[in-house]
Design an enzyme around this catalytic site. Structure first.
Site, PDB file in Angstrom:
ATOM      1  N   GLY A  56      30.767  30.924 -81.347  1.00 59.66           N
ATOM      2  CA  GLY A  56      31.196  29.561 -81.609  1.00 59.66           C
ATOM      3  C   GLY A  56      30.063  28.604 -81.305  1.00 59.66           C
ATOM      4  O   GLY A  56      29.165  28.914 -80.509  1.00 59.66           O
ATOM      5  N   GLN A 107      26.349  20.613 -79.202  1.00 62.86           N
ATOM      6  CA  GLN A 107      25.380  21.600 -78.730  1.00 62.86           C
ATOM      7  C   GLN A 107      24.073  21.580 -79.523  1.00 62.86           C
ATOM      8  O   GLN A 107      23.093  22.194 -79.091  1.00 62.86           O
ATOM      9  CB  GLN A 107      25.984  23.004 -78.756  1.00 62.86           C
ATOM     10  CG  GLN A 107      27.107  23.198 -77.748  1.00 62.86           C
ATOM     11  CD  GLN A 107      27.627  24.613 -77.784  1.00 62.86           C
ATOM     12  OE1 GLN A 107      28.519  24.939 -78.559  1.00 62.86           O
ATOM     13  NE2 GLN A 107      27.070  25.469 -76.945  1.00 62.86           N
ATOM     14  N   CYS A 157      28.075  30.631 -72.334  1.00 61.91           N
ATOM     15  CA  CYS A 157      27.908  29.470 -73.212  1.00 61.91           C
ATOM     16  C   CYS A 157      26.454  29.383 -73.654  1.00 61.91           C
ATOM     17  O   CYS A 157      25.542  29.548 -72.835  1.00 61.91           O
ATOM     18  CB  CYS A 157      28.318  28.192 -72.477  1.00 61.91           C
ATOM     19  SG  CYS A 157      28.127  26.688 -73.463  1.00 61.91           S
ATOM     20  N   LEU A 158      26.237  29.101 -74.927  1.00 65.00           N
ATOM     21  CA  LEU A 158      24.879  28.970 -75.440  1.00 65.00           C
ATOM     22  C   LEU A 158      24.138  27.791 -74.833  1.00 65.00           C
ATOM     23  O   LEU A 158      22.906  27.775 -74.823  1.00 65.00           O
ATOM     24  CB  LEU A 158      24.910  28.829 -76.967  1.00 65.00           C
ATOM     25  CG  LEU A 158      25.479  30.024 -77.737  1.00 65.00           C
ATOM     26  CD1 LEU A 158      25.501  29.725 -79.232  1.00 65.00           C
ATOM     27  CD2 LEU A 158      24.683  31.292 -77.450  1.00 65.00           C
ATOM     28  N   HIS A 171      37.254  26.927 -75.770  1.00 60.72           N
ATOM     29  CA  HIS A 171      35.879  26.686 -75.322  1.00 60.72           C
ATOM     30  C   HIS A 171      35.187  25.680 -76.235  1.00 60.72           C
ATOM     31  O   HIS A 171      34.558  24.722 -75.747  1.00 60.72           O
ATOM     32  CB  HIS A 171      35.129  28.023 -75.316  1.00 60.72           C
ATOM     33  CG  HIS A 171      33.708  27.938 -74.869  1.00 60.72           C
ATOM     34  ND1 HIS A 171      33.245  28.536 -73.713  1.00 60.72           N
ATOM     35  CD2 HIS A 171      32.616  27.345 -75.406  1.00 60.72           C
ATOM     36  CE1 HIS A 171      31.957  28.308 -73.569  1.00 60.72           C
ATOM     37  NE2 HIS A 171      31.553  27.581 -74.602  1.00 60.72           N
ATOM     38  N   GLU A 172      35.291  25.882 -77.555  1.00 57.69           N
ATOM     39  CA  GLU A 172      34.587  24.995 -78.477  1.00 57.69           C
ATOM     40  C   GLU A 172      35.214  23.606 -78.524  1.00 57.69           C
ATOM     41  O   GLU A 172      34.504  22.599 -78.595  1.00 57.69           O
ATOM     42  CB  GLU A 172      34.548  25.613 -79.878  1.00 57.69           C
ATOM     43  CG  GLU A 172      33.819  26.942 -79.948  1.00 57.69           C
ATOM     44  CD  GLU A 172      32.428  26.915 -79.324  1.00 57.69           C
ATOM     45  OE1 GLU A 172      31.745  25.871 -79.400  1.00 57.69           O
ATOM     46  OE2 GLU A 172      32.014  27.943 -78.760  1.00 57.69           O
ATOM     47  N   HIS A 225      34.053  21.504 -75.662  1.00 58.95           N
ATOM     48  CA  HIS A 225      32.738  20.891 -75.882  1.00 58.95           C
ATOM     49  C   HIS A 225      32.882  19.509 -76.515  1.00 58.95           C
ATOM     50  O   HIS A 225      32.111  18.585 -76.211  1.00 58.95           O
ATOM     51  CB  HIS A 225      31.887  21.766 -76.804  1.00 58.95           C
ATOM     52  CG  HIS A 225      31.077  22.810 -76.100  1.00 58.95           C
ATOM     53  ND1 HIS A 225      30.134  22.504 -75.130  1.00 58.95           N
ATOM     54  CD2 HIS A 225      31.037  24.155 -76.235  1.00 58.95           C
ATOM     55  CE1 HIS A 225      29.560  23.612 -74.702  1.00 58.95           C
ATOM     56  NE2 HIS A 225      30.094  24.629 -75.346  1.00 58.95           N
TER      57      HIS A 225
END
Length: 215
Positions: free
Chosen positions: A68, A73, A126-127, A168-169, A172
């Site tokens: 995702g 991000q 997480c990226l 999660h997304e 963000h």
């Protein structure tokens, strides 16, 4: 990567990001763009630019790799995210985590609400927080509402790992990182995860690191 200025038009910002071929730079924790929340998408990019931006998000997610990626991000404060999970996991992990393949999809202006009270706790990464993972308890089932990239209404229920991804997304887009919800005593480097915590569930890590598995 520097955060976009408050005065930069979003279309101009996205055009600038897309001026170079290849994946986009991923913003790391500590950049204010990850904490400000996002602007509801209402045609700011136009159909052609939106399509190009979505494809860039997809490429960036695949290259990272991740399952995702949310617009903040890559430094864009718009309420847009993409998800996709081929779920290349063992049967043990699939059963324990409810991780099943998810096709590529675009979430526009998403929000979620828990369905029921059941929660599950697993390591999550997480990226935008590269190199680390921590245990996060989240609702097992959620209802996601919003739109797709074509403006069609989305009203769908997710469970298991797909529910974790959409939570999660969407978080963000509200200026929240997974660490805000994590059991911080569980925080482990990717190296430690590979060496020690490859189990399908986090109970062994909890016993060794001295935390209770949240529920």
């Amino acid at each position: 990567m520097a955060s976009p200025t408050d005065h930069a038009p979003l279309a101009e910002l996205v055009e600038q990001l897309l001026s170079t071929d290849g994946p986009l730079p991923i913003v790391a924790a500590g950049d204010p763009v990850l904490r400000r929340g996002t602007e509801r998408y209402d045609g700011q990019l136009g159909p052609a630019l939106l399509a190009r931006f979505i494809e860039a998000l997809r490429l960036t997610m695949h290259t990272a790799p991740g399952v995702g990626l949310a617009a903040p991000q890559v430094g864009v404060p718009l309420r847009i995210a993409v998800i996709e999970d081929p779920a290349p996991v063992t049967e043990e992990v699939r059963l324990a985590r409810g991780r099943v393949p998810q096709p590529f999809r675009v979430l526009v202006n998403p929000s979620y609400e828990p369905l029921g009270t059941a929660r599950a706790a697993f390591f999550e990464g997480c990226l935008s927080v590269p190199g680390w993972q921590a245990v996060v308890a989240r609702p097992v089932e959620v209802r996601l509402t919003g739109e797709d990239e074509n403006g069609r209404t989305v009203d769908e229920e997710f469970s298991g790992w797909p529910a974790r991804i959409v939570q999660h997304e969407t978080d963000h887009l509200d200026g929240m990182l997974y660490l805000d919800r994590a059991e911080l005593r569980s925080l482990s480097s990717n190296e430690a995860m590979t060496e020690r915590w490859t189990q399908a569930t986090p109970e062994e890590a909890a016993a060794a690191l001295g935390f209770d598995v949240p529920d």
